[in-house]
Scaffold this motif. Structure first.
Motif, short mmCIF file in Angstrom:
data_model
loop_
_atom_site.label_atom_id
_atom_site.label_comp_id
_atom_site.label_asym_id
_atom_site.label_seq_id
_atom_site.Cartn_x
_atom_site.Cartn_y
_atom_site.Cartn_z
N VAL A 55 -10.06 -46.19 -4.98
CA VAL A 55 -9.63 -47.45 -5.24
C VAL A 55 -8.24 -47.59 -5.29
N GLU A 56 -7.57 -48.33 -4.36
CA GLU A 56 -6.19 -48.25 -4.16
C GLU A 56 -5.85 -49.11 -5.43
N LEU A 57 -4.89 -48.87 -6.16
CA LEU A 57 -4.09 -49.35 -7.68
C LEU A 57 -2.76 -50.02 -7.09
N GLY A 58 -2.31 -49.68 -5.85
CA GLY A 58 -1.08 -50.64 -5.29
C GLY A 58 -0.15 -49.44 -4.68
N ARG A 59 0.82 -50.03 -3.89
CA ARG A 59 1.94 -49.34 -3.15
C ARG A 59 3.01 -49.60 -3.90
N PHE A 60 3.75 -48.57 -3.95
CA PHE A 60 5.13 -48.81 -4.56
C PHE A 60 5.95 -47.60 -4.19
N ARG A 61 7.26 -47.98 -4.50
CA ARG A 61 8.36 -47.03 -3.99
C ARG A 61 8.24 -45.91 -5.46
N LEU A 65 7.27 -45.96 -10.13
CA LEU A 65 6.34 -45.48 -11.02
C LEU A 65 6.85 -45.22 -12.35
N ALA A 66 8.07 -45.37 -12.72
CA ALA A 66 8.59 -45.16 -13.89
C ALA A 66 8.70 -46.37 -14.67
N THR A 67 8.35 -47.70 -14.13
CA THR A 67 8.07 -48.98 -14.77
C THR A 67 6.96 -49.03 -15.76
N PRO A 68 7.23 -49.62 -17.16
CA PRO A 68 6.40 -49.56 -18.40
C PRO A 68 4.95 -49.75 -18.12
N GLY A 69 4.62 -50.60 -16.96
CA GLY A 69 3.08 -50.89 -16.69
C GLY A 69 2.49 -49.91 -15.95
N LEU A 70 3.24 -49.20 -15.10
CA LEU A 70 2.53 -48.12 -14.35
C LEU A 70 2.62 -47.07 -15.25
N GLU A 72 2.32 -46.92 -18.21
CA GLU A 72 0.67 -46.88 -19.22
C GLU A 72 -0.36 -46.73 -18.27
N LYS A 73 -0.62 -47.02 -17.18
CA LYS A 73 -1.67 -46.94 -16.31
C LYS A 73 -1.96 -45.01 -16.08
N LEU A 74 -0.88 -44.62 -15.77
CA LEU A 74 -0.68 -43.06 -15.83
C LEU A 74 -0.96 -42.26 -16.99
N LEU A 75 -0.50 -42.87 -17.92
CA LEU A 75 -0.74 -42.25 -19.29
C LEU A 75 -2.33 -42.30 -19.59
N LYS A 76 -3.07 -43.40 -19.19
CA LYS A 76 -4.51 -43.59 -19.49
C LYS A 76 -4.97 -42.67 -18.56
N ALA A 77 -4.50 -42.26 -17.53
CA ALA A 77 -5.22 -41.45 -16.54
C ALA A 77 -5.08 -40.04 -16.86
N ARG A 78 -4.33 -39.55 -18.07
CA ARG A 78 -3.85 -38.36 -18.66
C ARG A 78 -5.20 -37.22 -18.34
N GLN A 159 11.11 -35.34 -8.53
CA GLN A 159 10.96 -36.67 -8.65
C GLN A 159 10.05 -36.87 -9.54
N MET A 160 8.67 -36.49 -9.39
CA MET A 160 7.68 -36.46 -9.98
C MET A 160 7.78 -35.92 -11.68
N ALA A 161 8.62 -35.18 -12.03
CA ALA A 161 8.78 -34.54 -13.12
C ALA A 161 9.62 -35.50 -13.81
N LYS A 162 10.65 -36.08 -13.23
CA LYS A 162 11.83 -37.01 -13.81
C LYS A 162 10.61 -38.43 -14.37
N LEU A 163 9.54 -38.49 -13.77
CA LEU A 163 8.61 -39.72 -13.99
C LEU A 163 7.42 -39.20 -15.00
N GLY A 164 7.60 -38.00 -15.35
CA GLY A 164 6.68 -37.34 -16.37
C GLY A 164 5.17 -37.04 -15.83
N LEU A 165 5.18 -36.83 -14.59
CA LEU A 165 4.09 -36.58 -13.75
C LEU A 165 4.16 -35.26 -13.20
N THR A 166 3.11 -34.40 -13.37
CA THR A 166 2.94 -33.06 -12.81
C THR A 166 1.37 -33.02 -12.24
N PRO A 167 1.33 -32.90 -10.98
CA PRO A 167 0.23 -32.74 -10.07
C PRO A 167 -0.67 -31.51 -10.73
N ASP A 168 -1.67 -31.70 -10.67
CA ASP A 168 -2.73 -30.42 -11.01
C ASP A 168 -2.97 -29.97 -9.47
#
Length: 175
Positions: A55-61, A65-70, A72-78, A159-168
């Motif tokens: 399911v595509e959740l959206g297209r973003f620059r 991904l650092a915006t609060p709404g996104l 929150e989605k990413l944190l729920k997907a922790r 860039q992802m680390a700055k956003l708090g995202l680390t891929p597995d």
């Protein structure tokens, strides 16, 4: 020491194997993942994947991904697997045939050959290999290997680390 959770999971799998497949599907957990597909240097597609369903959740620059709404989605997907998916145009892949004995040290052997098989030196790339076919009678294996320039991946990971995202996992679109 007995791990009671592992024991119960093992016992449940054993009991579940006695059930018809249609009933087993009701109880089986489908692994889920949150996927960041890199479209170009600045655009990503955010996906939620569960088994074959995507399911595509959206297209973003990327910086969006650092915006609060996104966030929150990413944190729920922790608790989901986080996948960074690269475009096939940024990844070199080749299929080669090797002796069957090479399978024991496959990554090492392909690593030694990167300079010869690609226009890159080993220090400038990340790579991975997958066995496509074992030809036991001919004592050979067909292997596909993937090579991506290290600076591209390192930049994306930074860039992802700055956003708090680390891929597995890092994988390739269409593979």
């Amino acid at each position: 020491m007995l791990d009671i959770g592992a024991f119960l999971a093992w016992r449940f799998r054993g009991l579940a194997s006695c059930l018809p497949a249609s009933v087993r599907r009701i109880f089986s957990a489908t692994p889920t993942a949150i996927v960041l597909e890199i479209i170009n240097s600045n655009e990503v597609v955010l996906r939620n994947e569960a088994g074959e369903d995507s399911v595509e959740l959206g297209r973003f620059r990327l910086e969006e991904l650092a915006t609060p709404g996104l966030q929150e989605k990413l944190l729920k997907a922790r608790n989901k697997t986080r996948i960074l998916r690269l475009p096939a145009s940024k990844v070199l892949s080749k299929t080669i045939t090797l002796p069957l004995a090479a399978e024991a040290n496959l990554r090492q052997i392909v690593g030694f050959e990167i300079d010869r098989l690609t226009p890159f030196s080993l220090s400038k790339v990340y790579y991975d290999v997958a066995v496509l076919e074992r030809q036991t009678s001919a004592r050979r294996i067909r292997v596909k290997f993937f090579v991506v320039q290290r600076d591209l991946v390192d930049e994306l990971l930074e860039q992802m680390a700055k956003l708090g995202l680390t891929p597995d996992i890092i994988d390739v679109m269409g593979e």
